[in-house]
Scaffold this motif. Structure first.
Motif, short mmCIF file in Angstrom:
data_model
loop_
_atom_site.label_atom_id
_atom_site.label_comp_id
_atom_site.label_asym_id
_atom_site.label_seq_id
_atom_site.Cartn_x
_atom_site.Cartn_y
_atom_site.Cartn_z
N CYS B 89 0.85 -1.18 0.00
CA CYS B 89 0.00 0.00 0.00
C CYS B 89 0.89 1.24 0.00
O CYS B 89 2.09 1.14 0.22
CB CYS B 89 -0.90 0.02 1.23
N PHE B 90 0.29 2.38 -0.25
CA PHE B 90 1.03 3.63 -0.12
C PHE B 90 0.94 4.05 1.34
O PHE B 90 -0.09 4.56 1.78
CB PHE B 90 0.47 4.70 -1.05
N SER B 91 2.03 3.84 2.09
CA SER B 91 1.95 4.03 3.53
C SER B 91 1.81 5.49 3.91
O SER B 91 1.38 5.80 5.01
CB SER B 91 3.19 3.42 4.19
N ASN B 92 2.19 6.41 3.00
CA ASN B 92 2.08 7.83 3.34
C ASN B 92 0.72 8.41 2.95
O ASN B 92 0.53 9.60 2.96
CB ASN B 92 3.21 8.63 2.69
N TYR B 127 -3.77 6.24 8.32
CA TYR B 127 -2.69 6.02 7.37
C TYR B 127 -2.50 4.52 7.17
O TYR B 127 -2.66 3.73 8.11
CB TYR B 127 -1.40 6.68 7.83
N ASP B 129 0.00 2.68 6.91
CA ASP B 129 1.00 1.94 7.67
C ASP B 129 0.58 1.69 9.11
O ASP B 129 1.32 1.09 9.88
CB ASP B 129 2.39 2.61 7.59
N THR B 130 -0.62 2.17 9.48
CA THR B 130 -1.11 1.86 10.83
C THR B 130 -2.07 0.67 10.79
O THR B 130 -2.64 0.30 11.82
CB THR B 130 -1.85 3.06 11.45
#
Lengths: 324, 228
Positions: B89-92, B127, B129-130
């Protein structure tokens, strides 16, 4: 945006006009000019922040657009003053809206081929190619005697804006600040849009984005051109502020200064450029009054920001930036 | 006519040849399994389809159109949705931004993706990345669906996930199949993959060595090509 960042942004946005107004009431014209300088540099940095902050494109050639905007103002005003037509029988003008439009369009037109070439590279090569293009324009300006060459070009009377007495420092400040607000609104819209999300995504992983059907190249090109146009507008205003434009606006020092503004303030953050410009001009003014070598101390601050406060001044005021 | 067809495709990483002749076909509405041991060329085949590692020889057609010479984003726009290996995924970006950034018009809207994976609906503002690993995988599938692909490609979509989450993912794949979605699946768990698949292709050393129905893939063949 976190509530804390919102508060910090609004505070910064209120502080600058408040300072200018206070200077007006106290009759300290010099400080109005200083506030205007902050607003113009912040506007230029908002432009760079689109490419550098949102897109991760470290352009070391944005002085080209800053300077081209400046020369657009200088050349048009000079031709109008001397009543000499420009090329193709077009007349010069002292109308600021017309000059701004020319500056913005010119920068867009120049940024398009520069972007087409330089965005095929990345990393250090991108930095070098954007620098190379800017240097080409710099040396062209130096060796073109018709518009002052190395000596630069004076604008005898500040250009006119309908309904605004631009010769009065505070009126000119209000005009510049309004344009800064408009640019910040544009930045905010961009960041929140699908385009902004795709641009962020292209910064993290262009291949993955391509596999989802979006060309990272096109996204970056649009960002680069928009970025150049905003910086070009700032250049035209900078020339009007100083009533002078010279090749130094095009030099690589200027490109570096714009990068410093963005990094000092906090890259990719809405109010970062404003915070960076305020800090930079404050340093220039306070330390510059104490020592000619003030940039040494600026260097120390920049080191501290890079090592200790990676979110820049906004990072200190408003906490961690977005993820990634 | 097949939606996607590969004929004798070869591909190289620099000087070393990774694909020596891969052929496969995915029909409209079919779920096709692409199998093989580690390092046999499954992911490279997918990279070749999307033009990320362009095929050097052979033919790749999508909906009757040769695509081997197109750049990756053009291939994807024709209607191929990739769920890359390792839940990228796009973590940002937030969950909503991940879904919206590359979305294209069609019946798969954000609401429908959330309907398929309700857990994403609870986390739209977070986000990427969470998210947990399983949620990231759901997001990667949802992101691909939001491009409204004619063909969905799942590369190891259940690798390294907890059993409960794997069941969720397989349930979603079955729902997509029931809805008529064409899917190319790479996976190692035969027990879950074979019942879903309409057809199977097995790769060995970069070439197709088996093509047929799941029932034809006998235990002997499984042991020969897929056993460890």
């Amino acid at each position: 945006m976190s509530p804390r960042e919102k508060a910090a942004t609004l505070a910064l946005l209120a502080l600058l006009p408040a300072a200018a107004l206070a200077a007006l009431l106290l009759g300290e014209t010099f400080y109005i000019t200083l506030a205007t300088r902050i607003a113009v540099l912040a506007l230029a940095a908002v432009g760079l922040n689109i490419a550098l902050g949102l897109g991760g494109l470290v352009s070391f050639g944005h002085a080209a657009f800053f300077g081209l905007g400046g020369y657009a103002a200088g050349v048009l005003a000079t031709n109008a003053f001397n009543a000499e037509p420009l090329a193709f029988g077009l007349a010069g003008t002292t109308s600021m809206p017309a000059i701004s439009l020319v500056a913005v369009l010119l920068c867009g037109l120049v940024a398009l081929p520069i972007g087409l070439v330089s965005l095929r590279t990345s990393g250090v090569y991108f930095i070098m190619i954007t620098l190379a293009f800017a240097q080409m324009i710099y040396y062209f300006a130096i060796s073109w005697p018709a518009y002052g060459g190395e000596d630069g070009l004076s604008i005898y009377v500040r250009n006119a804006f309908p309904g605004v007495e631009t010769a009065k420092p505070f009126s000119f400040f209000v005009l510049v600040f309004a344009l800064l607000l408009a640019a910040l609104a544009l930045f905010h819209r961009l960041q929140a849009s699908r385009f902004g999300a795709a641009l962020e995504a292209s910064r993290q992983n262009p291949v993955r984005l391509a596999a989802l059907g979006i060309s990272p190249f096109s996204i970056r090109l649009v960002a680069f051109v928009l970025s150049a146009m905003v910086t070009g507008l700032a250049g035209a205003l900078f020339a009007d502020l100083n009533r002078f434009v010279s090749p130094s606006m095009l030099s690589w020092h200027m490109s570096g200064e714009l990068i410093v503004l963005v990094i000092l303030g906090g890259k990719g953050r809405l109010a970062g450029p404003l915070a960076g410009a305020a800090l930079y001009v404050a340093f220039e003014h306070v330390l510059g009054g104490l020592t000619e070598r003030w940039q040494f101390f600026l260097g120390l601050v920049l080191l501290a920001v890079v090592f200790l406060a990676r979110g820049g001044l906004i990072g200190l005021l408003a906490g961690r930036p977005r993820h990634g | 006519m097949s939606l996607l067809a590969l004929e004798d495709v070869t591909a190289f990483y620099g000087a070393s040849q990774a694909l020596h002749g891969v052929s496969l076909a995915v029909g409209e509405g079919e779920v096709v399994a692409l199998m093989g041991r580690n390092g046999m060329g499954k992911t490279t085949t997918i990279r070749a389809i999307l033009g990320l590692t362009p095929a050097r020889t052979g033919r790749i057609t999508f909906a009757g159109r040769p695509i081997a010479a197109l750049p990756p984003h053009r291939i994807a726009r024709l209607g191929i949705g990739l769920v890359p290996e390792g839940r990228r995924c796009f973590s940002n970006l937030t969950v909503a931004e991940n879904l919206a950034a590359s979305a294209r018009k069609g019946e798969w809207t954000m609401a429908r993706v959330v309907d398929l994976f309700p857990r994403l609906g609870e986390r739209l503002g977070q986000y990427a990345d969470t998210l947990s690993g399983g949620e990231q995988q759901m997001l990667a599938i949802g992101r691909a669906l939001a491009t409204n692909p004619r063909l969905l490609i799942l590369d190891e979509a259940t690798e390294g996930l907890a059993p409960v989450i794997r069941q969720d993912i397989w349930a979603a794949i079955r729902r997509l199949k029931a809805g008529g979605q064409s899917i190319l699946v790479v996976d190692k768990t035969l027990a879950e993959l074979l019942p879903v698949a309409d057809r199977c292709f097995v790769l060995e050393k970069g070439a197709t060595v088996f093509a047929g129905r799941p029932g034809e893939l006998t235990p002997a063949l499984q042991d020969r090509y897929l056993g460890v």
